[in-house]
Design a protein around this motif. Structure first.
Motif, PDB file in Angstrom:
ATOM      1  N   ASP A 202      -2.323  22.895  -2.098  1.00  0.00           N
ATOM      2  CA  ASP A 202      -3.228  21.749  -2.146  1.00  0.00           C
ATOM      3  C   ASP A 202      -2.408  20.490  -2.423  1.00  0.00           C
ATOM      4  N   THR A 203      -2.558  19.484  -1.555  1.00  0.00           N
ATOM      5  CA  THR A 203      -1.829  18.238  -1.729  1.00  0.00           C
ATOM      6  C   THR A 203      -2.788  17.065  -1.624  1.00  0.00           C
ATOM      7  N   PRO A 204      -3.388  16.663  -2.734  1.00  0.00           N
ATOM      8  CA  PRO A 204      -4.251  15.487  -2.686  1.00  0.00           C
ATOM      9  C   PRO A 204      -3.434  14.238  -2.338  1.00  0.00           C
ATOM     10  N   ILE A 205      -4.008  13.401  -1.510  1.00  0.00           N
ATOM     11  CA  ILE A 205      -3.342  12.172  -1.098  1.00  0.00           C
ATOM     12  C   ILE A 205      -4.154  10.990  -1.617  1.00  0.00           C
ATOM     13  N   TRP A 206      -3.444  10.066  -2.242  1.00  0.00           N
ATOM     14  CA  TRP A 206      -4.068   8.895  -2.831  1.00  0.00           C
ATOM     15  C   TRP A 206      -3.518   7.636  -2.174  1.00  0.00           C
TER      16      TRP A 206
ATOM     17  N   PRO B  29      -3.846  -2.142  -9.972  1.00  0.00           N
ATOM     18  CA  PRO B  29      -3.854  -1.374  -8.732  1.00  0.00           C
ATOM     19  C   PRO B  29      -5.272  -1.013  -8.279  1.00  0.00           C
ATOM     20  N   LYS B  30      -5.421  -0.862  -6.975  1.00  0.00           N
ATOM     21  CA  LYS B  30      -6.661  -0.356  -6.388  1.00  0.00           C
ATOM     22  C   LYS B  30      -6.328   1.047  -5.889  1.00  0.00           C
ATOM     23  N   ILE B  31      -7.044   2.041  -6.409  1.00  0.00           N
ATOM     24  CA  ILE B  31      -6.696   3.446  -6.155  1.00  0.00           C
ATOM     25  C   ILE B  31      -7.881   4.174  -5.546  1.00  0.00           C
ATOM     26  N   ASP B  32      -7.655   4.842  -4.414  1.00  0.00           N
ATOM     27  CA  ASP B  32      -8.694   5.631  -3.739  1.00  0.00           C
ATOM     28  C   ASP B  32      -8.081   6.921  -3.240  1.00  0.00           C
ATOM     29  N   ARG B  33      -8.911   7.936  -3.158  1.00  0.00           N
ATOM     30  CA  ARG B  33      -8.460   9.188  -2.539  1.00  0.00           C
ATOM     31  C   ARG B  33      -8.689   9.025  -1.047  1.00  0.00           C
ATOM     32  N   ASP B  34      -7.588   8.753  -0.347  1.00  0.00           N
ATOM     33  CA  ASP B  34      -7.658   8.372   1.060  1.00  0.00           C
ATOM     34  C   ASP B  34      -6.327   8.721   1.714  1.00  0.00           C
ATOM     35  N   ALA B  35      -6.325   8.854   3.029  1.00  0.00           N
ATOM     36  CA  ALA B  35      -5.106   9.226   3.755  1.00  0.00           C
ATOM     37  C   ALA B  35      -4.062   8.107   3.782  1.00  0.00           C
ATOM     38  N   ALA B  36      -4.438   6.902   3.456  1.00  0.00           N
ATOM     39  CA  ALA B  36      -3.516   5.757   3.376  1.00  0.00           C
ATOM     40  C   ALA B  36      -2.760   5.530   4.675  1.00  0.00           C
ATOM     41  N   ALA B  37      -3.499   5.447   5.770  1.00  0.00           N
ATOM     42  CA  ALA B  37      -2.884   5.243   7.078  1.00  0.00           C
ATOM     43  C   ALA B  37      -2.154   3.905   7.167  1.00  0.00           C
ATOM     44  N   ASP B  38      -2.518   2.943   6.314  1.00  0.00           N
ATOM     45  CA  ASP B  38      -1.899   1.624   6.341  1.00  0.00           C
ATOM     46  C   ASP B  38      -0.746   1.485   5.354  1.00  0.00           C
ATOM     47  N   SER B  39      -0.274   2.595   4.807  1.00  0.00           N
ATOM     48  CA  SER B  39       0.781   2.535   3.794  1.00  0.00           C
ATOM     49  C   SER B  39       2.121   2.145   4.408  1.00  0.00           C
ATOM     50  N   ARG B  40       2.930   1.453   3.601  1.00  0.00           N
ATOM     51  CA  ARG B  40       4.287   1.104   4.004  1.00  0.00           C
ATOM     52  C   ARG B  40       5.315   1.888   3.196  1.00  0.00           C
TER      53      ARG B  40
ATOM     54  N   VAL C 234       0.869  -1.175   0.000  1.00  0.00           N
ATOM     55  CA  VAL C 234       0.000   0.000   0.000  1.00  0.00           C
ATOM     56  C   VAL C 234       0.906   1.226   0.000  1.00  0.00           C
ATOM     57  N   ILE C 235       0.651   2.106  -0.964  1.00  0.00           N
ATOM     58  CA  ILE C 235       1.473   3.302  -1.154  1.00  0.00           C
ATOM     59  C   ILE C 235       0.634   4.543  -0.899  1.00  0.00           C
ATOM     60  N   LYS C 236       1.205   5.477  -0.163  1.00  0.00           N
ATOM     61  CA  LYS C 236       0.590   6.796   0.014  1.00  0.00           C
ATOM     62  C   LYS C 236       1.227   7.701  -1.030  1.00  0.00           C
ATOM     63  N   LEU C 237       0.409   8.188  -1.957  1.00  0.00           N
ATOM     64  CA  LEU C 237       0.908   9.029  -3.045  1.00  0.00           C
ATOM     65  C   LEU C 237       0.423  10.458  -2.823  1.00  0.00           C
ATOM     66  N   GLU C 238       1.371  11.365  -2.626  1.00  0.00           N
ATOM     67  CA  GLU C 238       1.058  12.787  -2.473  1.00  0.00           C
ATOM     68  C   GLU C 238       1.379  13.492  -3.776  1.00  0.00           C
ATOM     69  N   LEU C 239       0.389  14.154  -4.346  1.00  0.00           N
ATOM     70  CA  LEU C 239       0.587  14.914  -5.576  1.00  0.00           C
ATOM     71  C   LEU C 239       0.557  16.402  -5.223  1.00  0.00           C
ATOM     72  N   ARG C 240       1.744  16.940  -4.936  1.00  0.00           N
ATOM     73  CA  ARG C 240       1.844  18.336  -4.526  1.00  0.00           C
ATOM     74  C   ARG C 240       1.467  19.261  -5.674  1.00  0.00           C
ATOM     75  N   ALA C 241       0.637  20.229  -5.355  1.00  0.00           N
ATOM     76  CA  ALA C 241       0.216  21.195  -6.366  1.00  0.00           C
ATOM     77  C   ALA C 241       0.534  22.602  -5.875  1.00  0.00           C
TER      78      ALA C 241
END
Length: 119
Positions: free
Chosen positions: A41-45, A52-63, A30-37
């Motif tokens: 504004d920094t959407p987190i995916w 891949p399974k992709i959601d707009r979420d804080a990804a608290a379980d990311s490694r 599980v990856i937390k992807l930050e797309l800095r703009a």
């Protein structure tokens, strides 16, 4: 760019990297992807592979956490090969952090793939 378009772009980037580095397709992660703009504004995916399974979420379980400027991500996702991703990382445009074991494992996979490509 809409959330649906961004999701498709993330999926395209993951698929391209898995085509070029087949070992990535075998890693469950599980990856937390930050797309800095611009403008702060920094959407987190949350990106789960394989899939891949992709959601707009804080990804608290990311490694693994990947942070990249949105403009660079758009270019890399559209046309970037592994070499361009590595260059972006080496020049500080992409930052990777998280579980040290996972970061090291993926770094080793990338280095081996680059060695094969040169041979």
């Amino acid at each position: 760019m809409s959330a649906t378009e961004t999701k498709a772009l993330i999926a395209r980037a993951i698929e391209r990297l898995q085509e070029e580095v087949p070992a990535f397709g075998q890693v469950k992660l599980v990856i937390k992807l930050e797309l800095r703009a611009r403008g702060g504004d920094t959407p987190i995916w949350r990106v789960e592979v394989p899939g891949p399974k992709i959601d707009r979420d804080a990804a608290a379980d990311s490694r693994l956490e990947v942070s990249v400027a949105r403009s660079h991500f758009n270019e890399l996702a559209q046309d970037g090969r592994m070499r361009q991703w590595v260059d972006a990382y080496e020049h500080g445009h992409v930052s990777v952090s998280g579980d040290p074991g996972v970061v090291k494992l993926l770094g080793n996979v990338v280095q081996r793939q680059q060695a094969r490509a040169r041979a």
